[in-house]
Design a protein around this motif. Structure first.
Motif, PDB file in Angstrom:
ATOM      1  N   MET A 141       0.852  -1.175   0.000  1.00 27.42           N
ATOM      2  CA  MET A 141       0.000   0.000   0.000  1.00 27.42           C
ATOM      3  C   MET A 141       0.902   1.244   0.000  1.00 27.42           C
ATOM      4  O   MET A 141       1.767   1.391   0.848  1.00 27.42           O
ATOM      5  CB  MET A 141      -0.896  -0.024   1.241  1.00 27.42           C
ATOM      6  N   THR A 142       0.675   2.136  -0.954  1.00 30.37           N
ATOM      7  CA  THR A 142       1.478   3.350  -1.052  1.00 30.37           C
ATOM      8  C   THR A 142       1.005   4.388  -0.043  1.00 30.37           C
ATOM      9  O   THR A 142      -0.070   4.251   0.561  1.00 30.37           O
ATOM     10  CB  THR A 142       1.375   3.958  -2.464  1.00 30.37           C
ATOM     11  N   ALA A 143       1.805   5.408   0.122  1.00 35.19           N
ATOM     12  CA  ALA A 143       1.442   6.487   1.051  1.00 35.19           C
ATOM     13  C   ALA A 143       0.139   7.150   0.602  1.00 35.19           C
ATOM     14  O   ALA A 143      -0.713   7.492   1.427  1.00 35.19           O
ATOM     15  CB  ALA A 143       2.568   7.508   1.136  1.00 35.19           C
ATOM     16  N   LYS A 144      -0.018   7.297  -0.697  1.00 37.47           N
ATOM     17  CA  LYS A 144      -1.239   7.920  -1.216  1.00 37.47           C
ATOM     18  C   LYS A 144      -2.458   7.066  -0.883  1.00 37.47           C
ATOM     19  O   LYS A 144      -3.523   7.587  -0.513  1.00 37.47           O
ATOM     20  CB  LYS A 144      -1.101   8.116  -2.728  1.00 37.47           C
ATOM     21  N   ASP A 145      -2.326   5.756  -1.007  1.00 38.91           N
ATOM     22  CA  ASP A 145      -3.426   4.853  -0.659  1.00 38.91           C
ATOM     23  C   ASP A 145      -3.765   4.943   0.827  1.00 38.91           C
ATOM     24  O   ASP A 145      -4.933   4.924   1.213  1.00 38.91           O
ATOM     25  CB  ASP A 145      -3.070   3.413  -1.019  1.00 38.91           C
ATOM     26  N   LYS A 146      -2.726   5.037   1.665  1.00 43.38           N
ATOM     27  CA  LYS A 146      -2.948   5.161   3.104  1.00 43.38           C
ATOM     28  C   LYS A 146      -3.686   6.462   3.434  1.00 43.38           C
ATOM     29  O   LYS A 146      -4.590   6.490   4.269  1.00 43.38           O
ATOM     30  CB  LYS A 146      -1.629   5.107   3.856  1.00 43.38           C
ATOM     31  N   ILE A 147      -3.294   7.534   2.758  1.00 42.12           N
ATOM     32  CA  ILE A 147      -3.952   8.834   2.969  1.00 42.12           C
ATOM     33  C   ILE A 147      -5.407   8.765   2.545  1.00 42.12           C
ATOM     34  O   ILE A 147      -6.305   9.224   3.267  1.00 42.12           O
ATOM     35  CB  ILE A 147      -3.199   9.954   2.231  1.00 42.12           C
ATOM     36  N   HIS A 148      -5.656   8.167   1.377  1.00 42.92           N
ATOM     37  CA  HIS A 148      -7.041   8.018   0.906  1.00 42.92           C
ATOM     38  C   HIS A 148      -7.873   7.197   1.894  1.00 42.92           C
ATOM     39  O   HIS A 148      -9.037   7.532   2.162  1.00 42.92           O
ATOM     40  CB  HIS A 148      -7.075   7.356  -0.476  1.00 42.92           C
ATOM     41  N   ALA A 149      -7.295   6.137   2.447  1.00 41.70           N
ATOM     42  CA  ALA A 149      -8.012   5.302   3.410  1.00 41.70           C
ATOM     43  C   ALA A 149      -8.372   6.103   4.660  1.00 41.70           C
ATOM     44  O   ALA A 149      -9.497   5.988   5.177  1.00 41.70           O
ATOM     45  CB  ALA A 149      -7.174   4.082   3.776  1.00 41.70           C
ATOM     46  N   GLU A 150      -7.452   6.907   5.130  1.00 37.80           N
ATOM     47  CA  GLU A 150      -7.729   7.738   6.309  1.00 37.80           C
ATOM     48  C   GLU A 150      -8.808   8.777   6.006  1.00 37.80           C
ATOM     49  O   GLU A 150      -9.690   9.030   6.825  1.00 37.80           O
ATOM     50  CB  GLU A 150      -6.455   8.436   6.800  1.00 37.80           C
ATOM     51  N   ILE A 151      -8.742   9.369   4.830  1.00 36.65           N
ATOM     52  CA  ILE A 151      -9.741  10.365   4.445  1.00 36.65           C
ATOM     53  C   ILE A 151     -11.117   9.722   4.359  1.00 36.65           C
ATOM     54  O   ILE A 151     -12.117  10.280   4.808  1.00 36.65           O
ATOM     55  CB  ILE A 151      -9.359  11.040   3.112  1.00 36.65           C
ATOM     56  N   ASP A 152     -11.167   8.526   3.790  1.00 36.09           N
ATOM     57  CA  ASP A 152     -12.442   7.819   3.670  1.00 36.09           C
ATOM     58  C   ASP A 152     -13.051   7.488   5.030  1.00 36.09           C
ATOM     59  O   ASP A 152     -14.274   7.405   5.160  1.00 36.09           O
ATOM     60  CB  ASP A 152     -12.265   6.535   2.849  1.00 36.09           C
ATOM     61  N   SER A 153     -12.202   7.341   6.043  1.00 35.98           N
ATOM     62  CA  SER A 153     -12.727   6.991   7.366  1.00 35.98           C
ATOM     63  C   SER A 153     -13.156   8.215   8.183  1.00 35.98           C
ATOM     64  O   SER A 153     -13.749   8.070   9.247  1.00 35.98           O
ATOM     65  CB  SER A 153     -11.681   6.190   8.144  1.00 35.98           C
ATOM     66  N   LEU A 154     -12.851   9.424   7.690  1.00 29.33           N
ATOM     67  CA  LEU A 154     -13.197  10.647   8.427  1.00 29.33           C
ATOM     68  C   LEU A 154     -14.679  10.990   8.284  1.00 29.33           C
ATOM     69  O   LEU A 154     -15.300  10.692   7.268  1.00 29.33           O
ATOM     70  CB  LEU A 154     -12.397  11.838   7.903  1.00 29.33           C
ATOM     71  N   ASN A 155     -15.192  11.660   9.319  1.00 24.90           N
ATOM     72  CA  ASN A 155     -16.540  12.208   9.220  1.00 24.90           C
ATOM     73  C   ASN A 155     -16.532  13.359   8.223  1.00 24.90           C
ATOM     74  O   ASN A 155     -15.540  14.083   8.104  1.00 24.90           O
ATOM     75  CB  ASN A 155     -17.013  12.733  10.582  1.00 24.90           C
ATOM     76  N   GLU A 156     -17.616  13.545   7.560  1.00 22.40           N
ATOM     77  CA  GLU A 156     -17.746  14.588   6.533  1.00 22.40           C
ATOM     78  C   GLU A 156     -17.476  15.983   7.096  1.00 22.40           C
ATOM     79  O   GLU A 156     -16.928  16.835   6.407  1.00 22.40           O
ATOM     80  CB  GLU A 156     -19.160  14.523   5.936  1.00 22.40           C
ATOM     81  N   GLU A 157     -17.803  16.201   8.355  1.00 20.92           N
ATOM     82  CA  GLU A 157     -17.655  17.532   8.951  1.00 20.92           C
ATOM     83  C   GLU A 157     -16.196  17.966   9.092  1.00 20.92           C
ATOM     84  O   GLU A 157     -15.897  19.148   9.218  1.00 20.92           O
ATOM     85  CB  GLU A 157     -18.336  17.584  10.319  1.00 20.92           C
ATOM     86  N   TYR A 158     -15.246  17.021   9.061  1.00 23.79           N
ATOM     87  CA  TYR A 158     -13.834  17.356   9.204  1.00 23.79           C
ATOM     88  C   TYR A 158     -13.116  17.575   7.876  1.00 23.79           C
ATOM     89  O   TYR A 158     -11.955  17.990   7.862  1.00 23.79           O
ATOM     90  CB  TYR A 158     -13.103  16.256   9.977  1.00 23.79           C
ATOM     91  N   LEU A 159     -13.772  17.303   6.774  1.00 24.09           N
ATOM     92  CA  LEU A 159     -13.088  17.355   5.482  1.00 24.09           C
ATOM     93  C   LEU A 159     -12.674  18.769   5.077  1.00 24.09           C
ATOM     94  O   LEU A 159     -11.614  18.949   4.482  1.00 24.09           O
ATOM     95  CB  LEU A 159     -13.957  16.721   4.397  1.00 24.09           C
ATOM     96  N   ASP A 160     -13.477  19.770   5.394  1.00 23.49           N
ATOM     97  CA  ASP A 160     -13.097  21.147   5.077  1.00 23.49           C
ATOM     98  C   ASP A 160     -11.824  21.550   5.819  1.00 23.49           C
ATOM     99  O   ASP A 160     -10.915  22.165   5.240  1.00 23.49           O
ATOM    100  CB  ASP A 160     -14.217  22.131   5.410  1.00 23.49           C
ATOM    101  N   GLU A 161     -11.756  21.190   7.075  1.00 26.94           N
ATOM    102  CA  GLU A 161     -10.574  21.506   7.871  1.00 26.94           C
ATOM    103  C   GLU A 161      -9.345  20.760   7.344  1.00 26.94           C
ATOM    104  O   GLU A 161      -8.248  21.328   7.243  1.00 26.94           O
ATOM    105  CB  GLU A 161     -10.828  21.134   9.334  1.00 26.94           C
ATOM    106  N   LEU A 162      -9.533  19.508   6.984  1.00 22.61           N
ATOM    107  CA  LEU A 162      -8.430  18.724   6.429  1.00 22.61           C
ATOM    108  C   LEU A 162      -7.958  19.311   5.103  1.00 22.61           C
ATOM    109  O   LEU A 162      -6.757  19.395   4.849  1.00 22.61           O
ATOM    110  CB  LEU A 162      -8.852  17.264   6.237  1.00 22.61           C
ATOM    111  N   TYR A 163      -8.898  19.742   4.295  1.00 21.08           N
ATOM    112  CA  TYR A 163      -8.530  20.345   3.010  1.00 21.08           C
ATOM    113  C   TYR A 163      -7.640  21.570   3.231  1.00 21.08           C
ATOM    114  O   TYR A 163      -6.634  21.745   2.543  1.00 21.08           O
ATOM    115  CB  TYR A 163      -9.774  20.739   2.210  1.00 21.08           C
ATOM    116  N   LEU A 164      -8.000  22.429   4.180  1.00 22.23           N
ATOM    117  CA  LEU A 164      -7.191  23.621   4.457  1.00 22.23           C
ATOM    118  C   LEU A 164      -5.785  23.246   4.921  1.00 22.23           C
ATOM    119  O   LEU A 164      -4.802  23.874   4.518  1.00 22.23           O
ATOM    120  CB  LEU A 164      -7.887  24.494   5.504  1.00 22.23           C
TER     121      LEU A 164
END
Length: 69
Positions: free
Chosen positions: A1-24
């Motif tokens: 599993m590449t680092a990008k895949d690991k990041i995508h997996a973590e993002i997929d497990s986050l609640n939707e409300e945290y995605l804006d903060e993560l994007y910033l």
């Protein structure tokens, strides 16, 4: 599993409300890393602006004669 895949997996497990903060955070991180890179020669050339008449290149000899007087 590449680092990008690991990041995508973590993002997929986050609640939707945290995605804006993560994007910033990701955007700020990426911008800070871009500023650390030394600009390439070609990118420096892109920044050059010449303030001259439209016929400057085709009549360069005439303009040089005016400057040397």
């Amino acid at each position: 599993m590449t680092a990008k895949d690991k990041i995508h997996a973590e993002i997929d497990s986050l609640n939707e409300e945290y995605l804006d903060e993560l994007y910033l955070l990701i955007r700020d991180f990426a911008q800070s890393k871009q500023h650390l890179k030394k600009p390439s020669f070609m990118s420096k050339l892109k920044q050059i602006k010449i303030n001259a008449p439209e016929d400057f290149a085709s009549n360069l000899d005439s303009y040089l004669l005016l400057i040397s007087r």
